[in-house]
Design a protein around this motif. Structure first.
Motif, mmCIF file in Angstrom:
data_model
loop_
_atom_site.group_PDB
_atom_site.id
_atom_site.type_symbol
_atom_site.label_atom_id
_atom_site.label_comp_id
_atom_site.label_asym_id
_atom_site.label_seq_id
_atom_site.Cartn_x
_atom_site.Cartn_y
_atom_site.Cartn_z
ATOM 1 N N ALA A 1 0.815 -1.216 0.000
ATOM 2 C CA ALA A 1 0.000 0.000 0.000
ATOM 3 C C ALA A 1 0.851 1.270 0.000
ATOM 4 N N ALA A 2 1.961 1.258 0.730
ATOM 5 C CA ALA A 2 2.813 2.442 0.811
ATOM 6 C C ALA A 2 3.507 2.753 -0.509
ATOM 7 N N HIS A 3 3.420 1.847 -1.458
ATOM 8 C CA HIS A 3 3.933 2.101 -2.813
ATOM 9 C C HIS A 3 3.202 3.290 -3.433
ATOM 10 N N TRP A 4 1.957 3.500 -2.982
ATOM 11 C CA TRP A 4 1.140 4.606 -3.479
ATOM 12 C C TRP A 4 0.779 5.561 -2.352
ATOM 13 N N ILE A 5 1.741 5.832 -1.484
ATOM 14 C CA ILE A 5 1.510 6.731 -0.369
ATOM 15 C C ILE A 5 1.113 8.117 -0.883
ATOM 16 N N HIS A 6 0.153 8.738 -0.222
ATOM 17 C CA HIS A 6 -0.312 10.061 -0.641
ATOM 18 C C HIS A 6 0.805 11.078 -0.418
ATOM 19 N N PRO A 7 1.049 11.978 -1.381
ATOM 20 C CA PRO A 7 2.156 12.928 -1.242
ATOM 21 C C PRO A 7 1.986 13.931 -0.108
ATOM 22 N N ASN A 8 0.760 14.084 0.394
ATOM 23 C CA ASN A 8 0.529 15.061 1.459
ATOM 24 C C ASN A 8 0.201 14.441 2.812
ATOM 25 N N TYR A 9 -0.406 13.233 2.801
ATOM 26 C CA TYR A 9 -0.825 12.599 4.044
ATOM 27 C C TYR A 9 -0.285 11.180 4.086
ATOM 28 N N THR A 10 0.643 10.928 5.007
ATOM 29 C CA THR A 10 1.346 9.646 5.013
ATOM 30 C C THR A 10 0.511 8.492 5.567
ATOM 31 N N ALA A 11 -0.720 8.757 5.979
ATOM 32 C CA ALA A 11 -1.632 7.683 6.377
ATOM 33 C C ALA A 11 -2.549 7.283 5.226
ATOM 34 N N GLN B 1 -13.479 4.737 -8.433
ATOM 35 C CA GLN B 1 -12.772 6.014 -8.491
ATOM 36 C C GLN B 1 -13.415 7.109 -7.653
ATOM 37 N N ASN B 2 -14.512 6.798 -6.976
ATOM 38 C CA ASN B 2 -15.161 7.808 -6.140
ATOM 39 C C ASN B 2 -15.439 7.362 -4.712
ATOM 40 N N MET B 3 -15.624 6.074 -4.500
ATOM 41 C CA MET B 3 -16.010 5.589 -3.177
ATOM 42 C C MET B 3 -14.974 5.919 -2.114
ATOM 43 N N TRP B 4 -13.704 5.834 -2.460
ATOM 44 C CA TRP B 4 -12.630 6.129 -1.511
ATOM 45 C C TRP B 4 -11.818 7.349 -1.950
ATOM 46 N N GLY B 5 -12.495 8.343 -2.511
ATOM 47 C CA GLY B 5 -11.816 9.573 -2.905
ATOM 48 C C GLY B 5 -10.738 9.317 -3.944
ATOM 49 N N GLU B 6 -9.524 9.774 -3.651
ATOM 50 C CA GLU B 6 -8.393 9.619 -4.575
ATOM 51 C C GLU B 6 -7.668 8.289 -4.424
ATOM 52 N N SER B 7 -8.142 7.441 -3.541
ATOM 53 C CA SER B 7 -7.380 6.249 -3.178
ATOM 54 C C SER B 7 -7.125 5.300 -4.341
#
Length: 238
Positions: free
Chosen positions: A98-108, A170-176
């Motif tokens: 999962a951390a392969h696609w870590i969000h650039p602004n929020y590390t959780a 593409q919408n249920m979990w936002g940008e996830s």
């Protein structure tokens, strides 16, 4: 479920840490390690970013809530829909990838994890007759003082909330998550993901956002070998 902690001091770790560490959520380890006694999410038991005791919440059906997030605000999920919801929960909480696609602004958080079109279509089919009161499960709930989620709007079928599998993914979990253009360079939340990960570039940079023909060819070739091997194993067990 998947409620991401937003901290002002969140910083992006090095690329090495991103590849081999875990997200910085409230239930995540610092680094993945074996969890042989997992009750659920066993796909990640050999290298898990969650502890085995966390998976107790997912082990019995119907799942009522995970941490303070209720899954049944519009009635209990059907078994088929619950199974897919578990796959998503397990990936976010436990996957070492999962951390392969870590969000650039929020590390959780995660961003733009590529899901296979077939997975999204099957997920939608499994849940289309279930009901929900939110389109974005990260943002649209009303959260009370104890951190529990409540509906702000009426419950409607998934088939009314989302047009199709792509819309839901593409919408249920936002940008996830995003739906991949490839049928191979994508995740299905099963054993094939280990093979796909060998060819998937990180989404943390613009340069790696496109799929090369060489990566696609290599992945498809490996997938054929994988499916042939599984077929041979099936023949031997008959």
């Amino acid at each position: 479920m998947l409620r991401f902690a937003v901290t002002l001091f969140a910083v992006i770790t090095s690329s090495t840490c991103q590849k081999h560490g875990c997200l910085e959520g409230d239930t995540h380890k610092v680094k993945p390690s074996p969890e042989p006694n997992m009750h659920e999410c066993t796909l990640y038991s050999k290298s898990s970013c969650c502890y085995a005791d966390f998976t107790e919440q997912l082990a019995h059906s119907p799942v009522i809530k995970v941490n303070n997030s209720y899954w049944n605000r519009c009635g209990q999920l059907s078994k088929s829909c619950e199974d897919f919801t578990k796959k998503i929960e397990c990936f976010y909480r436990c996957s070492p990838h999962a951390a392969h696609w870590i969000h650039p602004n929020y590390t959780a958080a995660i961003r733009s994890v590529p899901l296979c079109q077939s997975f999204c279509d099957d997920w939608y089919e499994a849940c289309k007759d279930d009901s929900t009161c939110v389109q974005n499960w990260l943002r649209d709930w009303e959260w009370d003082e104890s951190g529990e989620n409540h509906c702000k709007n009426k419950c409607i079928p998934y088939s009314e909330m989302y047009a199709n599998g792509t819309d839901m993914c593409q919408n249920m979990w936002g940008e996830s998550f995003k739906v991949s253009e490839s049928s191979c360079l994508c995740l299905q939340m099963n054993k094939k993901d280990m093979m796909a990960m060998k060819y998937l570039p990180s989404e943390s940079s613009e340069e790696s956002s496109s799929i090369s023909s060489s990566e696609e060819h290599a992945c498809q070739k490996k997938l054929l070998k994988f499916e042939k091997l599984k077929g041979e194993e099936g023949e031997q067990t008959r």
